[in-house]
Write an enzyme that holds these catalytic residues in place. Structure first.
Site, short mmCIF file in Angstrom:
data_model
loop_
_atom_site.label_atom_id
_atom_site.label_comp_id
_atom_site.label_asym_id
_atom_site.label_seq_id
_atom_site.Cartn_x
_atom_site.Cartn_y
_atom_site.Cartn_z
N LYS A 185 29.70 44.97 45.62
CA LYS A 185 30.36 44.24 44.55
C LYS A 185 31.11 43.06 45.17
O LYS A 185 32.17 43.21 45.74
CB LYS A 185 31.34 45.15 43.80
CG LYS A 185 31.64 44.73 42.35
CD LYS A 185 32.36 43.40 42.19
CE LYS A 185 33.78 43.48 42.67
NZ LYS A 185 34.51 42.18 42.42
N GLU A 261 40.08 47.28 55.08
CA GLU A 261 40.63 46.13 55.81
C GLU A 261 41.51 45.40 54.82
O GLU A 261 41.02 44.70 53.94
CB GLU A 261 39.49 45.25 56.35
CG GLU A 261 39.93 44.33 57.47
CD GLU A 261 40.43 43.01 56.94
OE1 GLU A 261 41.67 42.85 56.85
OE2 GLU A 261 39.61 42.14 56.63
N CYS A 295 43.10 36.97 56.26
CA CYS A 295 44.03 38.05 56.58
C CYS A 295 44.53 37.94 58.01
O CYS A 295 45.57 38.50 58.36
CB CYS A 295 43.38 39.40 56.33
SG CYS A 295 41.82 39.62 57.21
N GLU A 392 52.29 37.90 52.52
CA GLU A 392 51.18 37.13 53.08
C GLU A 392 51.06 35.82 52.31
O GLU A 392 50.91 35.82 51.09
CB GLU A 392 49.90 37.95 52.96
CG GLU A 392 48.75 37.44 53.80
CD GLU A 392 47.60 38.45 53.83
OE1 GLU A 392 46.78 38.34 54.75
OE2 GLU A 392 47.52 39.32 52.94
#
Length: 488
Positions: A185, A261, A295, A392
């Site tokens: 997906k 992750e 990331c 983040e």
């Protein structure tokens, strides 16, 4: 002579349906999803919007193909991956332009991702034939101990928008090598690259049902029934930590193998003995790769007070010299962020920091005009209570703070729930090793601003996830160990 690669030719070549059981088909509802160009906001294409019924059909196809695929000789699986690697390399310019169009990164960035992403197929083509076991004699001498590795089984893969090719190949490569079937997906913002990749794998001869791709705007509704289906044996996800937590809770019911992750909050440490010019170069790589939408992007810059002024001045100069624009244009260094929501979040984090006393040295203002652009920005004196010190950023913003000794640097770096990657710059090898060991991160870059490498294990600790992708460790995530005891 090869035909010119144009936006029109690339978009026309991409199938836009669901890929289930080796066939392209429309969704059960007939609905479509708009895919936007983040540099203009205009619609590039539409893709099928899968329903719960479509998701189930994709898992049905993966389950039906699993037994035969697991029996396929490892050499054959490896050769399929090698053929796919070579074909991606031949079509590098098409894949690069496609990623630039749907995600926004510059063509130079996209070309780099094609090289990086395709390498996972080459790496795991070689690992397919190295799946081993062992033979041993039991301590009492009466029994022989055999271990073998077998594919986990049908796997659900949910991939992010920021690296549309590489985040797919990093998961698909080891699954094919190990003998697992898949339902993938892709992110709704960037589904076209995955659809093109699926068609390429069909072209090189991947058997029907081994790879199935469903695009949907109803991710939770379509994915949760698959996660809870007892036939699914593994879930792998790359994305935010809150979503990862939810998926792990859903996966707990079926005791699924999971690889996660998740988010990062990478510190970038510059010690007093560092080569400042090299540190600035590393900072540009760690911060500005993918416009900061990674990331692994450096999120917090901690610089020793004795070199902070020099480092910050040089970083500000480099960031301010970058050209912002559409990724397809010549001379552009920085493309748009992926969507309006992402751009607004970055702007909000900057405004919050400034409101709490931080100083903007360059950038910091949303430009006028179309597209979701944000300029490269450097901020000094960021207080610890600023939101960007904990969250983040996922954008081209570099907040700089100072430290006075090694213990303080490590304490500041570890002061986060995340633990994906950290960077440090020093000329002292002993310091480098001691600090690297003290940092609570799954990966540490020493005197370098990029750590990602297909031959190395990629992954984090704490709230940054579980499992590893890439390296020798990457294929183990798709294998179960079976022990056979043989009585003589």
């Amino acid at each position: 002579m090869a035909a010119a690669v144009t936006q029109e030719s690339v978009l026309e070549s991409v199938p836009t349906g669901l890929f289930i059981g080796g066939q392209w088909r429309e969704s059960a509802s007939g609905d479509r999803i708009d895919v936007h160009d983040p540099s203009t906001g205009s619609v590039l294409a539409t893709v099928a919007d899968a329903t719960v019924e479509d998701g189930r059909a994709a898992l049905d196809a993966a389950v039906a193909a699993q037994a035969d695929w697991a029996r396929t000789p490892p050499r054959d699986r490896g050769e399929l991956l090698r053929s796919a690697f070579e074909l991606i390399s031949e079509r590098a310019e098409q894949f690069a332009l496609l990623m630039t169009l749907e995600m926004g990164k510059t063509l130079a960035e996209s070309r780099g991702e094609v090289t990086y992403g395709s390498e996972f197929f080459r790496w795991f083509s070689e690992e397919a034939v190295r799946i081993g076991g062992r033979y041993a004699t039991a301590p009492n001498g009466a029994t022989r101990l055999l271990t073998t590795k077998q594919p986990v089984g049908p796997t659900l893969m949910i991939t992010p928008w920021n690296f549309p090719l590489a985040m797919g190949t990093r998961k698909i490569g080891p699954a094919i090598a190990a003998g697992c079937t898949m339902v993938v997906k892709p992110a709704t913002q960037t589904p076209l690259t995955m659809l093109a990749l699926a068609d390429l794998l069909r072209e090189v001869g991947l058997p029907d049902g081994v790879l199935n791709v469903v695009t949907t705007s109803h991710t939770g509704d379509v994915m949760e029934p698959l996660i809870r289906d007892p036939r699914l044996r593994k879930l792998t996800f790359t994305g935010s930590t809150p979503v990862g937590r939810t998926l792990m809770e859903q996966a707990a019911g079926g005791i699924l193998r999971v690889s996660m992750e998740l988010g990062g909050n990478a510190p970038f440490l510059v010690f007093e003995d560092a080569d400042v010019d090299k540190a600035v170069e590393g900072a540009m790589l760690a911060k500005m790769r993918n416009m900061g939408e990674a990331c692994t992007a450096a999120n917090r810059f901690y610089v020793h007070a004795s070199v902070a002024e020099e480092f910050t001045s040089k970083l500000t100069q480099r960031m301010g010299a970058l050209t912002v624009g559409r990724g397809t244009e010549q001379g552009v260094d920085v493309g748009p962020l992926v969507d309006e929501k992402s751009r607004d979040k970055v702007s909000s984090l900057v405004q919050d920091a400034v409101g709490k006393g931080a100083r903007v040295l360059v950038g910091g203002e949303v430009p006028s005009g179309a597209g979701w652009f944000y300029p490269p920005t450097v901020i000094a004196d960021v207080p610890p209570d600023a939101e960007m010190a904990k969250e983040e950023i996922f954008g081209p913003v570099a907040p700089v703070s100072t430290f006075t000794d090694d213990d303080e640097a490590v304490r500041l770096a570890n002061d986060t729930e995340y633990g994906l990657v950290a960077y440090l710059f020093t000329r002292d090898v002993s310091r480098a090793l001691l600090v690297a060991e003290a940092l609570e991160y799954g990966m540490v870059g020493v005197n370098q601003g990029i750590v990602s490498n297909p031959a190395a294990p990629f992954g984090g600790v704490k709230s940054s996830g579980v499992g590893r992708e890439g390296g020798f460790e990457g294929i183990d995530e798709y294998l179960e160990t079976k022990y056979i005891g043989l009585q003589l």
